[in-house]
Scaffold this motif. Structure first.
Motif, PDB file in Angstrom:
ATOM      1  N   ARG A 113      49.528  26.145  41.083  1.00 32.46           N
ATOM      2  CA  ARG A 113      48.104  25.880  41.233  1.00 32.46           C
ATOM      3  C   ARG A 113      47.430  26.917  42.132  1.00 32.46           C
ATOM      4  O   ARG A 113      46.225  27.153  42.029  1.00 32.46           O
ATOM      5  CB  ARG A 113      47.899  24.491  41.854  1.00 32.46           C
ATOM      6  CG  ARG A 113      48.286  23.332  40.955  1.00 32.46           C
ATOM      7  CD  ARG A 113      48.406  22.075  41.808  1.00 32.46           C
ATOM      8  NE  ARG A 113      48.591  20.847  41.058  1.00 32.46           N
ATOM      9  CZ  ARG A 113      49.747  20.439  40.566  1.00 32.46           C
ATOM     10  NH1 ARG A 113      50.836  21.175  40.760  1.00 32.46           N
ATOM     11  NH2 ARG A 113      49.853  19.308  39.902  1.00 32.46           N
ATOM     12  N   SER A 114      48.201  27.486  43.032  1.00 37.36           N
ATOM     13  CA  SER A 114      47.633  28.469  43.961  1.00 37.36           C
ATOM     14  C   SER A 114      47.010  29.650  43.224  1.00 37.36           C
ATOM     15  O   SER A 114      46.116  30.316  43.749  1.00 37.36           O
ATOM     16  CB  SER A 114      48.702  28.967  44.924  1.00 37.36           C
ATOM     17  OG  SER A 114      49.748  29.606  44.220  1.00 37.36           O
ATOM     18  N   LEU A 115      47.461  29.912  41.981  1.00 37.78           N
ATOM     19  CA  LEU A 115      46.884  31.005  41.206  1.00 37.78           C
ATOM     20  C   LEU A 115      45.412  30.749  40.913  1.00 37.78           C
ATOM     21  O   LEU A 115      44.600  31.674  40.878  1.00 37.78           O
ATOM     22  CB  LEU A 115      47.662  31.187  39.892  1.00 37.78           C
ATOM     23  CG  LEU A 115      49.126  31.622  40.035  1.00 37.78           C
ATOM     24  CD1 LEU A 115      49.806  31.651  38.681  1.00 37.78           C
ATOM     25  CD2 LEU A 115      49.205  32.979  40.703  1.00 37.78           C
ATOM     26  N   LEU A 116      45.060  29.485  40.691  1.00 33.42           N
ATOM     27  CA  LEU A 116      43.657  29.150  40.463  1.00 33.42           C
ATOM     28  C   LEU A 116      42.822  29.464  41.695  1.00 33.42           C
ATOM     29  O   LEU A 116      41.677  29.906  41.601  1.00 33.42           O
ATOM     30  CB  LEU A 116      43.522  27.664  40.100  1.00 33.42           C
ATOM     31  CG  LEU A 116      44.260  27.203  38.849  1.00 33.42           C
ATOM     32  CD1 LEU A 116      44.108  25.696  38.676  1.00 33.42           C
ATOM     33  CD2 LEU A 116      43.734  27.927  37.621  1.00 33.42           C
ATOM     34  N   ILE A 117      43.418  29.216  42.849  1.00 32.19           N
ATOM     35  CA  ILE A 117      42.712  29.472  44.101  1.00 32.19           C
ATOM     36  C   ILE A 117      42.513  30.966  44.299  1.00 32.19           C
ATOM     37  O   ILE A 117      41.426  31.422  44.680  1.00 32.19           O
ATOM     38  CB  ILE A 117      43.491  28.862  45.279  1.00 32.19           C
ATOM     39  CG1 ILE A 117      43.646  27.349  45.079  1.00 32.19           C
ATOM     40  CG2 ILE A 117      42.784  29.142  46.592  1.00 32.19           C
ATOM     41  CD1 ILE A 117      44.597  26.694  46.070  1.00 32.19           C
ATOM     42  N   THR A 118      43.546  31.746  44.025  1.00 31.68           N
ATOM     43  CA  THR A 118      43.413  33.193  44.211  1.00 31.68           C
ATOM     44  C   THR A 118      42.409  33.785  43.230  1.00 31.68           C
ATOM     45  O   THR A 118      41.679  34.728  43.575  1.00 31.68           O
ATOM     46  CB  THR A 118      44.771  33.892  44.047  1.00 31.68           C
ATOM     47  OG1 THR A 118      45.327  33.577  42.771  1.00 31.68           O
ATOM     48  CG2 THR A 118      45.738  33.450  45.126  1.00 31.68           C
ATOM     49  N   ASN A 119      42.345  33.231  42.009  1.00 24.75           N
ATOM     50  CA  ASN A 119      41.380  33.746  41.047  1.00 24.75           C
ATOM     51  C   ASN A 119      39.947  33.503  41.510  1.00 24.75           C
ATOM     52  O   ASN A 119      39.069  34.348  41.311  1.00 24.75           O
ATOM     53  CB  ASN A 119      41.606  33.100  39.682  1.00 24.75           C
ATOM     54  CG  ASN A 119      42.862  33.611  39.019  1.00 24.75           C
ATOM     55  OD1 ASN A 119      43.358  34.682  39.358  1.00 24.75           O
ATOM     56  ND2 ASN A 119      43.401  32.847  38.076  1.00 24.75           N
ATOM     57  N   SER A 120      39.715  32.358  42.121  1.00 23.71           N
ATOM     58  CA  SER A 120      38.362  32.071  42.614  1.00 23.71           C
ATOM     59  C   SER A 120      37.971  33.022  43.736  1.00 23.71           C
ATOM     60  O   SER A 120      36.789  33.250  44.000  1.00 23.71           O
ATOM     61  CB  SER A 120      38.277  30.621  43.093  1.00 23.71           C
ATOM     62  OG  SER A 120      38.987  30.453  44.300  1.00 23.71           O
TER      63      SER A 120
END
Length: 655
Positions: A354-361
């Motif tokens: 899920r952390s990938l979603l955070i980095t994309n934002s």
């Protein structure tokens, strides 16, 4: 990951750092300088962690620190830093650590709420997997993708899921479970898999999707309320590793005898300590770590554990693939409130995909942090090579183009990204099945996505410059990995394979490998003193163990249990007898049990054969080699300590 392995050298990674230290050369190793700021930072960081006061002594700590750096120098000297495994491990850890530095609170909060909502349910799902590595070639990826599409067509045509799974799935476990993964909740599976399972209705089959393992199709079999977690104790008799019917029956009879003793009122924990063959839990009265659905490898065990309703309820004996069990319920742990779990969920999300979603934002914020310059003229030329074949997933990166290798994007005036990088990115996006038309508009969309990706990449590349503490952790982890690989090569593997050295070490240190006096015994136990006295009387008359059990275990009750073997003189109840001789002992009591022992023979104290203590000898030999290794390194490398600088360090740390 090898994170836990860093404990070997004593410089533990903790999130506390000291800045603005005066930087001078403290010592050199073959003219490679090591500075005071690192020494002071590491010393202060570990000051409260070391238990040995000698390590707080600065002179001794300098020697430890110097020895540590000598080992790192040795690792670099022999080229361990060039190893593929080492580089991959370091890259993997850096990727993991960077997740703590790329976050967006809004997205994080949304993911926390989603995870909590999903934790209210458990999903039972089956899957079909076609393996393909994350870094696989486009050709291999396309081959796997086409395979999963063909499988989906068969399922859509009405073929049985289990049959198709057994024929096509590349998950090795399909042979045993037919693709059935049992029940699970949030965080039990990788995030894309979890998404597919929770978004697919019961009885339905998902569309194909990709995880880091490959392409999947999921069928959701059931959904139910989350059972939470449970803490239980168990008594286990291990399944015999042979198919001997007599051995199988003996294991079953033993668990049934133990169950009868429980029904007679005997203490579960004491019986677990005496008879359970689960060596990890027996000393603790059989207590296991709490667990939830899908966390154990035995569904039978989980189901029995969760079926117990009240504290101290005890199951009947049952069999799993590992053996026979009796379970006692210690406590049930329902799903906690959102407020209670929020911090824990945030931590899990930081470690999850899920952390990938955070980095994309984060990319949106980085557009304001860095200057982003697009070369419109160069990009217009590059766009001409991207055709409508993209929509059919047959477009290929041109081997030769008129524009060649030109810069299409510049970030922060320093990082220049060229056309081949963008074209390869476009190629990788074909599998996303993007429908935007015309192709020029789609290319513009892809370039914006590409820009975000490059911004995040640039930000990640510069974390060491953005955050000093990130640089410190990476430096320590880099050294720690090298040290582990070096220890494995120079000490651990050497100690295991050096047969002559091991035998000589065993012989030279034989005083450390001694048996105490040992007794070959039958140990009889009972909770009833009169019963054990009868058993003692039978033993004195020379009656067999089978005879005694037949006489005293009547009417479905187990009044006597027997343990036989060769034990050292201080083993369990034997320690109650100061002078054990051949024959039948007196009756003694311990922990609410009464014991009588038949001593069949005695072996005097004496040296252990190498085979009897091989594991301990290897461990001791490893320590011996390591203790002498630093002295060898000090002779191999040229070391110069700046004593004047070290004196100033002492004064600074004394304040």
């Amino acid at each position: 990951m090898k994170i836990n392995r860093l404990l070997i050298f004593g410089f533990l990674l903790v999130q506390s750092f000291l800045f603005a230290q005066t930087k001078e050369v403290l010592f050199t190793i073959d003219n490679h300088p090591y500075y005071t700021d690192e020494f002071i930072r590491v010393y202060n960081k570990n000051l409260d962690l070391v238990k040995d006061d000698s390590q707080k002594d600065l002179d001794k700590y300098l020697d430890l620190f110097l020895g540590y750096k000598l080992k790192v120098e040795k690792a670099n000297k022999i080229g361990l830093q060039n190893g593929t495994s080492y580089q991959n491990e370091l890259k993997s850890y850096r990727n993991q650590l960077s997740k703590n530095y790329v976050n967006d609170s809004k997205v994080t909060n949304e993911l926390v709420r989603e995870a909590y909502d999903r934790m209210q349910q458990e999903v039972r799902a089956s899957h079909i997997l076609i393996l393909v590595d994350e870094g696989a070639s486009p050709q291999d990826t396309l081959k796997a993708y086409n395979k999963i599409l063909d499988i989906k067509k068969r399922l859509d045509a009405g073929e049985d899921f289990v049959t198709v799974a057994k024929q096509t799935s590349e998950d090795p476990s399909v042979k045993e479970n037919n693709g059935d993964l049992g029940y699970f909740s949030a965080f039990r599976m990788v995030y894309p898999f979890e998404n597919a399972a929770f978004k697919t209705n019961v009885g339905q089959v998902s569309k194909p999707f990709r995880t880091r393992f490959g392409y999947h199709i999921v069928k959701v079999v059931d959904k139910r309320a989350n059972r939470g977690e449970v803490t239980v104790a168990h008594i286990m008799i291990v399944k015999p590793n042979v198919s001997d019917a007599a051995q199988q029956e003996k294991a079953k009879a033993t668990i049934e005898d133990i169950y009868k003793k429980i029904q007679q009122g005997e203490n579960f924990e004491s019986l677990a300590q005496q008879f359970s063959e689960d060596k990890s839990s027996a000393p603790k009265g059989g207590v296991l770590q709490r667990f939830g659905s899908g966390q154990l490898s035995s569904e039978e065990f989980e189901n029995v554990a969760f079926s117990l309703a009240k504290k101290d309820d005890i199951s009947a004996p049952f069999q799993s693939q590992f053996g026979w069990h009796i379970i006692k319920l210690i406590e049930k742990h329902p799903v906690r409130s959102f407020d209670d779990m929020k911090g824990e969920l945030e931590d899990k999300i930081r470690k999850d995909e899920r952390s990938l979603l955070i980095t994309n934002s984060l990319a949106k914020k980085l557009r304001t942090k860095y200057t982003v310059a697009k070369d419109a003229k160069a990009l217009a030329q590059v766009k001409k090579s991207i055709t409508d074949e993209f929509y059919s997933q047959t477009w290929q990166v041109p081997a030769n183009t008129k524009e060649g290798n030109v810069t299409v994007l510049t970030i922060d005036k320093t990082k220049k990204i060229t056309s081949p990088t963008f074209l390869n990115f476009v190629y990788s996006q074909q599998k996303a099945n993007i429908k935007t038309k015309p192709i020029a508009k789609l290319t513009d969309e892809l370039f914006e996505k590409f820009t975000d990706e490059q911004l995040i990449s640039y930000y990640n590349e510069n974390l060491e410059n953005e955050f000093p503490e990130f640089r410190y952790v990476m430096d320590e982890y880099r050294d720690g990995l090298l040290l582990f690989d070096l220890m494995e090569k120079e000490i651990w593997n050497r100690a295991k394979s050096d047969t002559t050295g091991l035998m000589n070490f065993h012989k030279a240190n034989i005083q450390n490998y001694q048996w105490k006096k040992r007794h070959d015994v039958d140990i009889l136990s009972s909770t009833d003193k009169a019963t054990i006295e009868k058993a003692q009387s039978f033993l004195k008359k020379g009656k067999s163990i089978d005879y005694i059990k037949e006489k005293l275990n009547k009417d479905g009750k187990v009044n006597i249990m027997v343990k036989s073997g060769l034990y050292e003189e201080d083993y369990d109840v034997l320690s109650q007898y100061p002078n054990v001789t051949t024959g039948v002992t007196s009756v003694v009591s311990k922990d609410k049990y009464y014991f009588a022992v038949k001593v069949k023979s005695t072996k005097d104290a004496g040296p252990k054969e190498f085979a009897d203590c091989k594991g301990k000898v290897i461990s001791d030999y490893q320590q011996y080699l390591e203790n002498n290794w630093v002295d060898e390194l000090k002779r191999e490398f040229q070391i110069k300590v700046n004593t004047d600088v070290f004196a100033k360090v002492k004064q600074q740390l004394a304040k």
